[in-house]
Write a protein that holds these residues in place. Sequence first.
Motif, PDB file in Angstrom:
ATOM      1  N   SER A  87      35.662  53.941  62.250  1.00  0.00           N
ATOM      2  CA  SER A  87      35.661  52.953  63.330  1.00  0.00           C
ATOM      3  C   SER A  87      36.762  53.240  64.340  1.00  0.00           C
ATOM      4  O   SER A  87      37.782  53.852  64.007  1.00  0.00           O
ATOM      5  N   LEU A  88      36.513  52.802  65.552  1.00  0.00           N
ATOM      6  CA  LEU A  88      37.511  52.803  66.611  1.00  0.00           C
ATOM      7  C   LEU A  88      37.304  51.560  67.458  1.00  0.00           C
ATOM      8  O   LEU A  88      36.172  51.072  67.571  1.00  0.00           O
ATOM      9  N   ARG A  89      38.379  51.089  68.057  1.00  0.00           N
ATOM     10  CA  ARG A  89      38.260  49.977  69.003  1.00  0.00           C
ATOM     11  C   ARG A  89      38.860  50.403  70.336  1.00  0.00           C
ATOM     12  O   ARG A  89      40.043  50.748  70.412  1.00  0.00           O
ATOM     13  N   LEU A  90      38.030  50.361  71.351  1.00  0.00           N
ATOM     14  CA  LEU A  90      38.465  50.681  72.696  1.00  0.00           C
ATOM     15  C   LEU A  90      38.822  49.401  73.436  1.00  0.00           C
ATOM     16  O   LEU A  90      38.224  48.346  73.190  1.00  0.00           O
ATOM     17  N   SER A  91      39.779  49.532  74.341  1.00  0.00           N
ATOM     18  CA  SER A  91      40.197  48.400  75.159  1.00  0.00           C
ATOM     19  C   SER A  91      40.042  48.736  76.626  1.00  0.00           C
ATOM     20  O   SER A  91      40.186  49.902  77.033  1.00  0.00           O
ATOM     21  N   CYS A  92      39.765  47.719  77.408  1.00  0.00           N
ATOM     22  CA  CYS A  92      39.624  47.870  78.859  1.00  0.00           C
ATOM     23  C   CYS A  92      40.389  46.721  79.500  1.00  0.00           C
ATOM     24  O   CYS A  92      39.952  45.565  79.431  1.00  0.00           O
ATOM     25  N   ALA A  93      41.509  47.046  80.093  1.00  0.00           N
ATOM     26  CA  ALA A  93      42.360  46.033  80.702  1.00  0.00           C
ATOM     27  C   ALA A  93      42.023  45.893  82.183  1.00  0.00           C
ATOM     28  O   ALA A  93      42.076  46.880  82.926  1.00  0.00           O
ATOM     29  N   ALA A  94      41.688  44.687  82.585  1.00  0.00           N
ATOM     30  CA  ALA A  94      41.390  44.414  83.991  1.00  0.00           C
ATOM     31  C   ALA A  94      42.679  44.052  84.719  1.00  0.00           C
ATOM     32  O   ALA A  94      43.575  43.424  84.144  1.00  0.00           O
ATOM     33  N   SER A  95      42.741  44.404  85.989  1.00  0.00           N
ATOM     34  CA  SER A  95      43.976  44.216  86.754  1.00  0.00           C
ATOM     35  C   SER A  95      44.159  42.787  87.257  1.00  0.00           C
ATOM     36  O   SER A  95      45.252  42.430  87.713  1.00  0.00           O
ATOM     37  N   GLU A  96      43.088  41.978  87.175  1.00  0.00           N
ATOM     38  CA  GLU A  96      43.176  40.603  87.646  1.00  0.00           C
ATOM     39  C   GLU A  96      42.189  39.746  86.867  1.00  0.00           C
ATOM     40  O   GLU A  96      41.467  40.243  86.000  1.00  0.00           O
ATOM     41  N   ASP A  97      42.155  38.478  87.180  1.00  0.00           N
ATOM     42  CA  ASP A  97      41.251  37.556  86.517  1.00  0.00           C
ATOM     43  C   ASP A  97      39.815  38.063  86.611  1.00  0.00           C
ATOM     44  O   ASP A  97      39.306  38.290  87.707  1.00  0.00           O
TER      45      ASP A  97
ATOM     46  N   LYS B 168      22.090  49.732  68.030  1.00  0.00           N
ATOM     47  CA  LYS B 168      21.551  49.281  66.749  1.00  0.00           C
ATOM     48  C   LYS B 168      22.594  48.589  65.866  1.00  0.00           C
ATOM     49  O   LYS B 168      22.710  48.857  64.678  1.00  0.00           O
ATOM     50  N   GLY B 169      23.372  47.717  66.481  1.00  0.00           N
ATOM     51  CA  GLY B 169      24.291  46.889  65.727  1.00  0.00           C
ATOM     52  C   GLY B 169      25.594  47.558  65.333  1.00  0.00           C
ATOM     53  O   GLY B 169      26.442  46.932  64.693  1.00  0.00           O
ATOM     54  N   ARG B 170      25.789  48.796  65.703  1.00  0.00           N
ATOM     55  CA  ARG B 170      27.009  49.490  65.293  1.00  0.00           C
ATOM     56  C   ARG B 170      28.213  49.131  66.173  1.00  0.00           C
ATOM     57  O   ARG B 170      29.356  49.221  65.733  1.00  0.00           O
ATOM     58  N   PHE B 171      27.951  48.759  67.414  1.00  0.00           N
ATOM     59  CA  PHE B 171      29.026  48.469  68.360  1.00  0.00           C
ATOM     60  C   PHE B 171      29.012  46.983  68.711  1.00  0.00           C
ATOM     61  O   PHE B 171      27.935  46.362  68.771  1.00  0.00           O
ATOM     62  N   THR B 172      30.199  46.449  68.998  1.00  0.00           N
ATOM     63  CA  THR B 172      30.319  45.058  69.428  1.00  0.00           C
ATOM     64  C   THR B 172      31.268  44.982  70.615  1.00  0.00           C
ATOM     65  O   THR B 172      32.370  45.533  70.565  1.00  0.00           O
ATOM     66  N   ILE B 173      30.814  44.291  71.652  1.00  0.00           N
ATOM     67  CA  ILE B 173      31.647  44.068  72.830  1.00  0.00           C
ATOM     68  C   ILE B 173      32.155  42.633  72.784  1.00  0.00           C
ATOM     69  O   ILE B 173      31.380  41.701  72.567  1.00  0.00           O
ATOM     70  N   SER B 174      33.443  42.483  73.016  1.00  0.00           N
ATOM     71  CA  SER B 174      34.042  41.158  73.071  1.00  0.00           C
ATOM     72  C   SER B 174      35.099  41.153  74.166  1.00  0.00           C
ATOM     73  O   SER B 174      35.442  42.196  74.727  1.00  0.00           O
ATOM     74  N   LYS B 175      35.600  39.970  74.440  1.00  0.00           N
ATOM     75  CA  LYS B 175      36.554  39.857  75.543  1.00  0.00           C
ATOM     76  C   LYS B 175      37.631  38.850  75.226  1.00  0.00           C
ATOM     77  O   LYS B 175      37.353  37.775  74.694  1.00  0.00           O
ATOM     78  N   ASP B 176      38.853  39.237  75.531  1.00  0.00           N
ATOM     79  CA  ASP B 176      39.976  38.306  75.489  1.00  0.00           C
ATOM     80  C   ASP B 176      40.120  37.765  76.909  1.00  0.00           C
ATOM     81  O   ASP B 176      40.633  38.446  77.803  1.00  0.00           O
ATOM     82  N   LYS B 177      39.674  36.543  77.109  1.00  0.00           N
ATOM     83  CA  LYS B 177      39.632  35.986  78.469  1.00  0.00           C
ATOM     84  C   LYS B 177      41.017  35.650  78.994  1.00  0.00           C
ATOM     85  O   LYS B 177      41.231  35.618  80.211  1.00  0.00           O
ATOM     86  N   VAL B 178      41.936  35.413  78.105  1.00  0.00           N
ATOM     87  CA  VAL B 178      43.291  35.092  78.540  1.00  0.00           C
ATOM     88  C   VAL B 178      43.987  36.343  79.071  1.00  0.00           C
ATOM     89  O   VAL B 178      44.641  36.325  80.115  1.00  0.00           O
ATOM     90  N   LYS B 179      43.826  37.442  78.325  1.00  0.00           N
ATOM     91  CA  LYS B 179      44.486  38.687  78.703  1.00  0.00           C
ATOM     92  C   LYS B 179      43.617  39.568  79.594  1.00  0.00           C
ATOM     93  O   LYS B 179      44.067  40.622  80.040  1.00  0.00           O
TER      94      LYS B 179
END
Length: 127
Positions: free
Chosen positions: A17-27, A63-74
């Motif tokens: 497994s790996l977890r990738l992150s994507c940081a947005a520069s603003e809201d 096929k269920g192997r990946f999950t996208i989620s979001k930290d709305k605060v950060k």
Amino acid sequence: QMHVVESGGGSAQAGGSLRLSCAASEDSDQYCMGWSREVPGREREGVGVFDTSGSASYAHWVKGRFTISKDKVKNILFLQMNNLKLEDSAMYYCAAEPSPCIVVPGRGNVDPPLGNWGQGTQVTVSS
């Protein structure tokens, strides 16, 4: 202007497994965000998107192997990748586009397609 920065790529063994992150520069509350991947010599393909309602939609091959989620605060979008396969090796990119966006079922993208991709993060899966 919104921009994103991907991180979290690296090496993993098949089945891992790996977890990738994507940081947005603003809201990013009013932005559709998503992931794509690209292998040299092949067309970039959508992985999945996260719309402004908080719903995720994936390419049919996930096929269920990946999950996208979001930290709305950060304002960070995540891509949790489990049961990695050799063919998951690719450069993974994140993008954020202002809504509205129409999810294209099974394609891991929206209409119009996401653009404004980040610099990417490399994922390498080995046996």
